[in-house]
Scaffold this motif. Structure first.
Motif, PDB file in Angstrom:
ATOM      1  N   ALA A 106       2.642  60.902  -7.224  1.00 51.73           N
ATOM      2  CA  ALA A 106       2.129  60.627  -6.292  1.00 51.73           C
ATOM      3  C   ALA A 106       1.604  61.793  -5.589  1.00 51.73           C
ATOM      4  O   ALA A 106       0.471  61.714  -4.815  1.00 51.73           O
ATOM      5  CB  ALA A 106       2.742  59.504  -5.361  1.00 51.73           C
ATOM      6  N   GLU A 107       2.323  62.562  -5.324  1.00 54.35           N
ATOM      7  CA  GLU A 107       1.906  63.790  -4.626  1.00 54.35           C
ATOM      8  C   GLU A 107       0.683  64.565  -5.454  1.00 54.35           C
ATOM      9  O   GLU A 107       0.018  65.193  -4.703  1.00 54.35           O
ATOM     10  CB  GLU A 107       2.978  64.856  -4.554  1.00 54.35           C
ATOM     11  N   ASP A 108       0.899  64.653  -6.559  1.00 51.40           N
ATOM     12  CA  ASP A 108      -0.338  65.245  -7.544  1.00 51.40           C
ATOM     13  C   ASP A 108      -1.425  64.543  -7.140  1.00 51.40           C
ATOM     14  O   ASP A 108      -2.619  65.187  -6.866  1.00 51.40           O
ATOM     15  CB  ASP A 108      -0.045  65.359  -8.766  1.00 51.40           C
ATOM     16  N   SER A 109      -1.386  63.081  -7.204  1.00 48.97           N
ATOM     17  CA  SER A 109      -2.596  62.198  -6.980  1.00 48.97           C
ATOM     18  C   SER A 109      -3.229  62.460  -5.636  1.00 48.97           C
ATOM     19  O   SER A 109      -4.276  62.684  -5.426  1.00 48.97           O
ATOM     20  CB  SER A 109      -1.988  60.880  -7.126  1.00 48.97           C
ATOM     21  N   ASP A 110      -2.446  62.474  -4.625  1.00 46.71           N
ATOM     22  CA  ASP A 110      -2.580  62.716  -3.267  1.00 46.71           C
ATOM     23  C   ASP A 110      -3.432  64.174  -3.158  1.00 46.71           C
ATOM     24  O   ASP A 110      -4.343  64.213  -2.283  1.00 46.71           O
ATOM     25  CB  ASP A 110      -1.429  62.514  -2.266  1.00 46.71           C
ATOM     26  N   ARG A 111      -2.793  65.181  -3.675  1.00 46.68           N
ATOM     27  CA  ARG A 111      -3.464  66.486  -3.536  1.00 46.68           C
ATOM     28  C   ARG A 111      -4.927  66.605  -4.291  1.00 46.68           C
ATOM     29  O   ARG A 111      -5.693  67.000  -3.503  1.00 46.68           O
ATOM     30  CB  ARG A 111      -2.476  67.667  -4.402  1.00 46.68           C
ATOM     31  N   ALA A 112      -4.939  65.693  -5.320  1.00 47.31           N
ATOM     32  CA  ALA A 112      -6.373  65.792  -5.903  1.00 47.31           C
ATOM     33  C   ALA A 112      -7.222  65.091  -4.746  1.00 47.31           C
ATOM     34  O   ALA A 112      -8.505  65.189  -5.001  1.00 47.31           O
ATOM     35  CB  ALA A 112      -6.142  65.013  -7.210  1.00 47.31           C
ATOM     36  N   ALA A 113      -6.810  63.807  -4.551  1.00 52.33           N
ATOM     37  CA  ALA A 113      -7.688  62.887  -3.707  1.00 52.33           C
ATOM     38  C   ALA A 113      -8.167  63.989  -2.357  1.00 52.33           C
ATOM     39  O   ALA A 113      -9.235  63.980  -1.902  1.00 52.33           O
ATOM     40  CB  ALA A 113      -6.973  61.927  -2.983  1.00 52.33           C
ATOM     41  N   ARG A 114      -7.124  64.628  -1.556  1.00 48.21           N
ATOM     42  CA  ARG A 114      -7.373  65.495  -0.533  1.00 48.21           C
ATOM     43  C   ARG A 114      -8.469  66.601  -1.049  1.00 48.21           C
ATOM     44  O   ARG A 114      -9.481  66.662  -0.099  1.00 48.21           O
ATOM     45  CB  ARG A 114      -6.081  66.006  -0.093  1.00 48.21           C
ATOM     46  N   THR A 115      -8.378  67.049  -1.997  1.00 47.25           N
ATOM     47  CA  THR A 115      -9.143  68.314  -2.671  1.00 47.25           C
ATOM     48  C   THR A 115     -10.716  67.448  -2.821  1.00 47.25           C
ATOM     49  O   THR A 115     -11.701  68.127  -2.305  1.00 47.25           O
ATOM     50  CB  THR A 115      -8.703  68.744  -3.926  1.00 47.25           C
ATOM     51  N   ALA A 116     -10.941  66.318  -3.574  1.00 49.01           N
ATOM     52  CA  ALA A 116     -12.226  65.617  -3.760  1.00 49.01           C
ATOM     53  C   ALA A 116     -12.811  65.446  -2.333  1.00 49.01           C
ATOM     54  O   ALA A 116     -13.854  65.488  -2.021  1.00 49.01           O
ATOM     55  CB  ALA A 116     -11.815  64.316  -4.579  1.00 49.01           C
ATOM     56  N   GLN A 117     -11.716  64.830  -1.373  1.00 47.61           N
ATOM     57  CA  GLN A 117     -12.296  64.508  -0.002  1.00 47.61           C
ATOM     58  C   GLN A 117     -12.978  65.931   0.826  1.00 47.61           C
ATOM     59  O   GLN A 117     -14.086  65.924   1.340  1.00 47.61           O
ATOM     60  CB  GLN A 117     -11.482  64.024   0.750  1.00 47.61           C
ATOM     61  N   MET A 118     -12.280  66.953   0.445  1.00 51.16           N
ATOM     62  CA  MET A 118     -12.710  68.267   1.181  1.00 51.16           C
ATOM     63  C   MET A 118     -13.935  68.672   0.544  1.00 51.16           C
ATOM     64  O   MET A 118     -15.138  69.133   1.274  1.00 51.16           O
ATOM     65  CB  MET A 118     -11.545  69.272   1.145  1.00 51.16           C
ATOM     66  N   ARG A 119     -14.126  68.477  -0.952  1.00 50.73           N
ATOM     67  CA  ARG A 119     -15.249  68.884  -1.392  1.00 50.73           C
ATOM     68  C   ARG A 119     -16.677  68.063  -1.015  1.00 50.73           C
ATOM     69  O   ARG A 119     -17.710  68.434  -0.590  1.00 50.73           O
ATOM     70  CB  ARG A 119     -15.243  68.652  -2.946  1.00 50.73           C
ATOM     71  N   LEU A 120     -16.312  66.874  -0.978  1.00 46.36           N
ATOM     72  CA  LEU A 120     -17.417  66.044  -0.394  1.00 46.36           C
ATOM     73  C   LEU A 120     -17.676  66.211   0.922  1.00 46.36           C
ATOM     74  O   LEU A 120     -19.111  66.227   1.467  1.00 46.36           O
ATOM     75  CB  LEU A 120     -16.950  64.469  -0.501  1.00 46.36           C
ATOM     76  N   HIS A 121     -16.471  66.632   1.799  1.00 49.80           N
ATOM     77  CA  HIS A 121     -17.120  66.747   3.290  1.00 49.80           C
ATOM     78  C   HIS A 121     -18.068  68.231   3.294  1.00 49.80           C
ATOM     79  O   HIS A 121     -19.066  68.279   3.853  1.00 49.80           O
ATOM     80  CB  HIS A 121     -15.704  67.068   4.022  1.00 49.80           C
ATOM     81  N   ALA A 122     -17.559  69.008   2.603  1.00 46.36           N
ATOM     82  CA  ALA A 122     -18.251  70.618   2.500  1.00 46.36           C
ATOM     83  C   ALA A 122     -19.599  70.195   2.095  1.00 46.36           C
ATOM     84  O   ALA A 122     -20.363  70.780   2.622  1.00 46.36           O
ATOM     85  CB  ALA A 122     -17.602  71.475   1.728  1.00 46.36           C
ATOM     86  N   GLN A 123     -19.919  69.404   1.012  1.00 43.21           N
ATOM     87  CA  GLN A 123     -21.272  69.037   0.403  1.00 43.21           C
ATOM     88  C   GLN A 123     -22.142  68.310   1.562  1.00 43.21           C
ATOM     89  O   GLN A 123     -23.224  68.555   1.921  1.00 43.21           O
ATOM     90  CB  GLN A 123     -21.069  68.117  -0.652  1.00 43.21           C
TER      91      GLN A 123
END
Length: 153
Positions: A106-123
């Motif tokens: 679950a921690e790995d999944s949360d980390r991946a989701a946060r990374t994807a969210q930060m990428r979308l925000h930066a884009q």
């Protein structure tokens, strides 16, 4: 009181446990640990993240780790737990290792989701900056060109 009752532990995605031969359940809420037997008075309580245990008529025991939830006992014959996540198991030792593995996943999944969210925000920020920036060269598409055209008229 003799007899047995039904237990059902459900999550939004599945039925984690459904049995009709239960003679005792042990759970915990904000007031502490408590037990339920057949014929128990109607009850509704909120469970924190904890382990619920039970014993069946044949003496078999089981456990289920729940991630918070609501426990209801109805008519002394039906116990239901609705929770976000549930991990049932036969032995508490095995359940402990499953919980640790589940939390790591679950921690790995949360980390991946946060990374994807930060990428979308930066884009999104880059697109906004591009849209608002002055155009470079003739016929550009910057927002400042629109304002410049209005000012010229």
């Amino acid at each position: 009181m003799t007899g047995s009752f039904q237990i059902e532990i459900v999550t939004p995605g599945r039925i984690a446990l459904a049995r009709g031969d239960i003679i005792a359940v042990r759970a915990r809420d904000a007031s502490g640990s408590f037990g339920i037997r057949p014929g128990h008075a109607d009850l509704m309580t909120v469970l924190p993240a904890s382990v619920v245990s039970w014993r069946a008529v044949d003496g078999e025991t089981g456990f289920c780790a729940v991630r918070g939830g609501v426990l209801t006992m109805s008519g002394g014959k039906r116990l239901a737990i609705a929770c976000r996540e549930a991990l049932p198991g036969q032995r508490i030792e095995d359940l402990e290792s499953e919980i640790v593995a589940h939390q790591a996943g679950a921690e790995d999944s949360d980390r991946a989701a946060r990374t994807a969210q930060m990428r979308l925000h930066a884009q999104a920020v880059r697109q906004i900056v591009h849209f608002l920036s002055p155009a470079r060269g003739p016929g550009g598409h910057g927002l400042s060109d629109s304002f410049a055209a209005e000012d010229a008229s």
